[in-house]
Design a protein around this motif. Structure first.
Motif, short mmCIF file in Angstrom:
data_model
loop_
_atom_site.label_atom_id
_atom_site.label_comp_id
_atom_site.label_asym_id
_atom_site.label_seq_id
_atom_site.Cartn_x
_atom_site.Cartn_y
_atom_site.Cartn_z
N LYS A 1 1.03 -1.63 -0.37
CA LYS A 1 -0.22 0.16 0.25
C LYS A 1 0.95 1.11 -0.07
O LYS A 1 0.53 2.61 -1.15
N HIS B 1 2.38 1.19 -3.60
CA HIS B 1 1.56 1.91 -4.70
C HIS B 1 0.56 3.34 -4.43
O HIS B 1 1.00 4.19 -5.83
N ASN B 2 1.08 3.56 -3.04
CA ASN B 2 0.11 5.16 -3.33
C ASN B 2 1.36 5.83 -2.91
O ASN B 2 0.66 7.10 -2.57
N LYS C 1 4.13 8.52 -1.61
CA LYS C 1 5.48 8.81 -3.04
C LYS C 1 6.76 8.75 -1.91
O LYS C 1 7.25 8.48 -1.23
N LEU D 1 2.96 7.56 2.90
CA LEU D 1 2.26 7.67 2.50
C LEU D 1 1.77 8.26 4.39
O LEU D 1 1.28 8.09 4.90
N LYS E 1 -1.38 8.57 6.46
CA LYS E 1 -2.41 8.52 7.05
C LYS E 1 -3.68 9.58 7.72
O LYS E 1 -2.83 9.63 9.31
#
Length: 112
Positions: free
Chosen positions: A15, A18-19, A21, A33, A35
């Protein structure tokens, strides 16, 4: 680093990959990422076989963990991030690892 501060599962790693930077320097790549509503940051550390044998890889991981523990109060809390070591990291001292890691974390806007 306590368990609550670690990204452990493969799905969580993917996660972030893929999502998130990515930011890099010569020694490390950092994927970040955001959150929302997370109490503290979580980190995953990846040191591949290109770095060296198990002894060398574990040494690099210990140096990264030590550096992150020292930078703990400066890191933003609403982030998951993955640190990937590159080959030059194997020959660095703990002090050099901390300097390089703080540099790449500043580039990734992870430090307050």
């Amino acid at each position: 680093m306590r368990k609550a501060y670690r990204v452990k599962r493969e799905a969580e790693f993917q996660k972030v990959f893929h999502n998130g930077k990515s930011t890099a320097n010569r020694q490390f790549i950092v994927y970040v990422l955001t959150k929302e509503k997370q109490e503290h940051f979580r980190v995953g550390i990846s040191v591949g076989k290109k770095i060296g044998n198990a002894v060398v890889r574990n040494s690099v991981k210990r140096k990264i963990r030590q550096s992150l523990t020292e930078l703990k109060n400066e890191l933003k809390s609403d982030k998951d991030f993955i640190v990937i070591a590159r080959v030059p990291a194997a020959k660095m001292t703990t002090k050099e690892v901390k300097k390089s890691l703080s540099h790449v974390l500043k580039l990734a806007k992870m430090l307050n």
